[in-house]
Design an enzyme around this catalytic site. Structure first.
Site, PDB file in Angstrom:
ATOM      1  N   ASP A  18     -42.838  14.953  50.997  1.00 40.63           N
ATOM      2  CA  ASP A  18     -42.379  15.124  49.681  1.00 40.63           C
ATOM      3  C   ASP A  18     -41.558  16.477  49.768  1.00 40.63           C
ATOM      4  O   ASP A  18     -40.456  16.666  49.296  1.00 40.63           O
ATOM      5  CB  ASP A  18     -43.242  15.420  48.657  1.00 40.63           C
ATOM      6  CG  ASP A  18     -44.561  16.224  49.006  1.00 40.63           C
ATOM      7  OD1 ASP A  18     -44.487  16.478  50.276  1.00 40.63           O
ATOM      8  OD2 ASP A  18     -45.344  17.124  48.172  1.00 40.63           O
ATOM      9  N   TYR A  36     -45.497  -1.695  53.806  1.00 44.75           N
ATOM     10  CA  TYR A  36     -44.678  -2.986  53.737  1.00 44.75           C
ATOM     11  C   TYR A  36     -45.351  -4.302  54.265  1.00 44.75           C
ATOM     12  O   TYR A  36     -45.032  -5.206  53.770  1.00 44.75           O
ATOM     13  CB  TYR A  36     -43.180  -2.862  54.005  1.00 44.75           C
ATOM     14  CG  TYR A  36     -42.617  -1.810  53.263  1.00 44.75           C
ATOM     15  CD1 TYR A  36     -42.855  -1.134  52.021  1.00 44.75           C
ATOM     16  CD2 TYR A  36     -41.316  -1.410  53.657  1.00 44.75           C
ATOM     17  CE1 TYR A  36     -42.179  -0.362  51.602  1.00 44.75           C
ATOM     18  CE2 TYR A  36     -40.636  -0.544  53.029  1.00 44.75           C
ATOM     19  CZ  TYR A  36     -41.220   0.089  51.693  1.00 44.75           C
ATOM     20  OH  TYR A  36     -40.409   1.181  50.968  1.00 44.75           O
ATOM     21  N   ASP A  74     -32.352   7.232  52.303  1.00 41.70           N
ATOM     22  CA  ASP A  74     -31.292   7.078  51.225  1.00 41.70           C
ATOM     23  C   ASP A  74     -31.040   8.288  50.884  1.00 41.70           C
ATOM     24  O   ASP A  74     -29.781   8.268  50.140  1.00 41.70           O
ATOM     25  CB  ASP A  74     -31.885   6.093  50.238  1.00 41.70           C
ATOM     26  CG  ASP A  74     -31.892   4.510  50.190  1.00 41.70           C
ATOM     27  OD1 ASP A  74     -31.474   4.055  51.611  1.00 41.70           O
ATOM     28  OD2 ASP A  74     -31.923   3.673  49.242  1.00 41.70           O
ATOM     29  N   ASP A 133     -37.782   4.684  54.292  1.00 43.12           N
ATOM     30  CA  ASP A 133     -36.902   4.243  53.421  1.00 43.12           C
ATOM     31  C   ASP A 133     -36.129   4.984  52.205  1.00 43.12           C
ATOM     32  O   ASP A 133     -34.961   4.863  52.107  1.00 43.12           O
ATOM     33  CB  ASP A 133     -37.653   2.918  52.565  1.00 43.12           C
ATOM     34  CG  ASP A 133     -36.961   2.004  51.787  1.00 43.12           C
ATOM     35  OD1 ASP A 133     -35.683   1.982  51.961  1.00 43.12           O
ATOM     36  OD2 ASP A 133     -37.622   0.938  51.542  1.00 43.12           O
ATOM     37  N   LYS A 142     -47.662  12.428  55.204  1.00 41.16           N
ATOM     38  CA  LYS A 142     -48.372  13.141  54.046  1.00 41.16           C
ATOM     39  C   LYS A 142     -49.939  13.195  54.547  1.00 41.16           C
ATOM     40  O   LYS A 142     -50.812  12.614  54.179  1.00 41.16           O
ATOM     41  CB  LYS A 142     -48.394  12.569  52.779  1.00 41.16           C
ATOM     42  CG  LYS A 142     -47.219  12.747  51.978  1.00 41.16           C
ATOM     43  CD  LYS A 142     -46.805  12.628  50.616  1.00 41.16           C
ATOM     44  CE  LYS A 142     -47.709  13.227  49.701  1.00 41.16           C
ATOM     45  NZ  LYS A 142     -47.394  14.610  49.263  1.00 41.16           N
TER      46      LYS A 142
END
Ligand code: NAD
Length: 368
Positions: free
Chosen positions: A225, A142, A253, A249, A193
């Site tokens: 993942d 980000y 959620d 993020d 990852k």
């Protein structure tokens, strides 16, 4: 009696409504002799924009820096959708995070037995769930440079975001996770990852090195993942889950949905430890936004905001017992069947924001 300075930034929409319930809780804890809480209020978000033309003033920032903790409600709403990008309500929160150096976002996902049926997952998967996600908040894709869209000679456009992490950034977020795990079930799971990303390779290397300083804490690595899958398959396998900004993020959620409602989720954002005082800058806020659809109607669930106070008691004020008592009060009120509309079964009786706040204070009185 210990004394703490708290800056209250209610913000917009349901922010001020849920903050009023926080003041009741703090008032009771002070009266019960837990600690003295000196509170100040200031404006943030759309409210600050209307009064001062900015999303947060320099004076409010100074108050935030001087406070032992900041309690933040929520910002934004359709009224400010068209204001200039630099002064939009969210800019107030971003400035607070940046200027206070809040690099660690901590989100617990707790599923109260009384609410296990509100989750979209089966009761046995979520009942009694108690995990914490530690997300790196100020680095990664980000913020990495270059970050741009350029037009190529061919006329095509090319967009770039850059995922970047340094040893120091990974080291400090890993330590937050390990410190937290020590106070819980002593397990850290780290998600990246490393199979396809260089930042993942460095992340795993640094977290492993930090883990050596915490011999009593079990460390496991998981690909992000796979972690997303595991979170909906059997989330109770985790205790503290640490990950970067982007994966955090998304994974936080997913974890949010395990617990049923946005109105139930508190969070903390912590800065670096001051070498002299051992204190951290800290901001506590519910995960939800300003909920303009229900603002001003007494329908907001105050538990996420009140739970954020619980986190402040635990992480900023060293009042773990009071935090446990507040958690228990919330659990008891829910077990007694009291519900705001967002967590009620269709057609069931519901209580207002202030009735829920009063019930939690009433339960605190019974427990104290
Ligand atoms: P939201 O979280 O405000 O609301 C989503 C849905 O959840 C709505 O239906 C709302 O009524 C419900 N809800 C949220 N909190 C609740 C509570 N405590 N009790 C009962 N119901 C609750 O998200 P949104 O609608 O996407 O955004 C609304 C505004 O909030 C936007 O301006 C957005 O930019 C802003 N926002 C701010 C923050 C923040 O301040 N940290 C975070 C997210 C969104």
């Amino acid at each position: 009696m210990a004394s703490f300075n708290i800056l209250l930034l209610p913000g917009d929409g349901i922010g001020p409504e849920v903050m009023t319930e926080v003041e009741k809780v703090l008032g009771f804890l002070q009266q019960a002799g837990v600690a003295r809480f000196e509170t100040e209020r200031d404006l943030v978000g759309g409210a600050a924009h209307d009064a001062h033309g900015v999303a947060i003033t320099d004076a409010a920032m100074e108050r935030a820096k001087a406070a032992d903790a900041v309690l933040f409600g929520a910002v934004g709403g359709p009224k400010w959708d068209k204001v200039a990008y630099e002064v939009r309500p969210e800019a107030g929160l971003l400035r607070l995070r940046k200027d206070l150096g809040l690099f660690a976002n901590i989100r617990p996902a707790i599923c109260y037995p009384a609410l296990a049926d509100a989750s979209s997952l089966k009761r046995e998967v979520v009942e009694g769930l108690d995990i914490v996600i530690v997300r790196e908040l100020t680095g990664g894709v980000y913020f990495g440079e270059p970050k741009e869209i350029v037009t190529l000679e061919s006329g095509q456009k090319r967009a770039v975001d850059t995922q970047v992490y340094t040893t120091g950034e990974i080291d400090r977020i890993a330590r937050v996770a390990f410190d937290l795990a020590r106070t819980r079930r002593s397990k850290v799971s780290s998600a990246e990852k490393m199979n396809v990303m260089r930042t993942g390779v460095l992340w795993r290397e640094v977290v492993t090195a930090v883990g050596k300083d915490y011999p009593g804490v079990e460390l496991e690595h998981v690909l992000a993942d796979n972690c997303a899958m595991q979170l909906v398959r059997w989330p109770k396998q985790y205790d503290v889950l640490v990950t970067d900004n982007l994966f955090g993020d998304i994974l936080s959620d997913i974890a949010a949905m395990l617990t049923g409602s946005l109105g139930m989720l508190p969070s903390a954002s912590l800065g670096a430890e001051d070498a002299k005082t051992g204190k951290r800058k800290a901001l506590y806020e519910p995960v939800h936004g300003s909920a303009p659809d229900i603002a001003g109607q007494g329908l907001a669930n105050p538990i996420a905001m009140i739970g954020s106070v619980g986190m402040a008691l635990r992480y900023s004020f060293g009042l773990g017992e009071a935090a446990d008592m507040l958690d228990k009060a919330i659990a008891n009120v829910l077990a007694s069947g009291l519900r705001t509309r967002d967590i009620a079964a269709k057609g069931a009786n519901t209580v207002s924001t202030s009735q829920m706040g009063d019930a939690i204070v009433g339960e605190l009185k019974a427990l104290a």
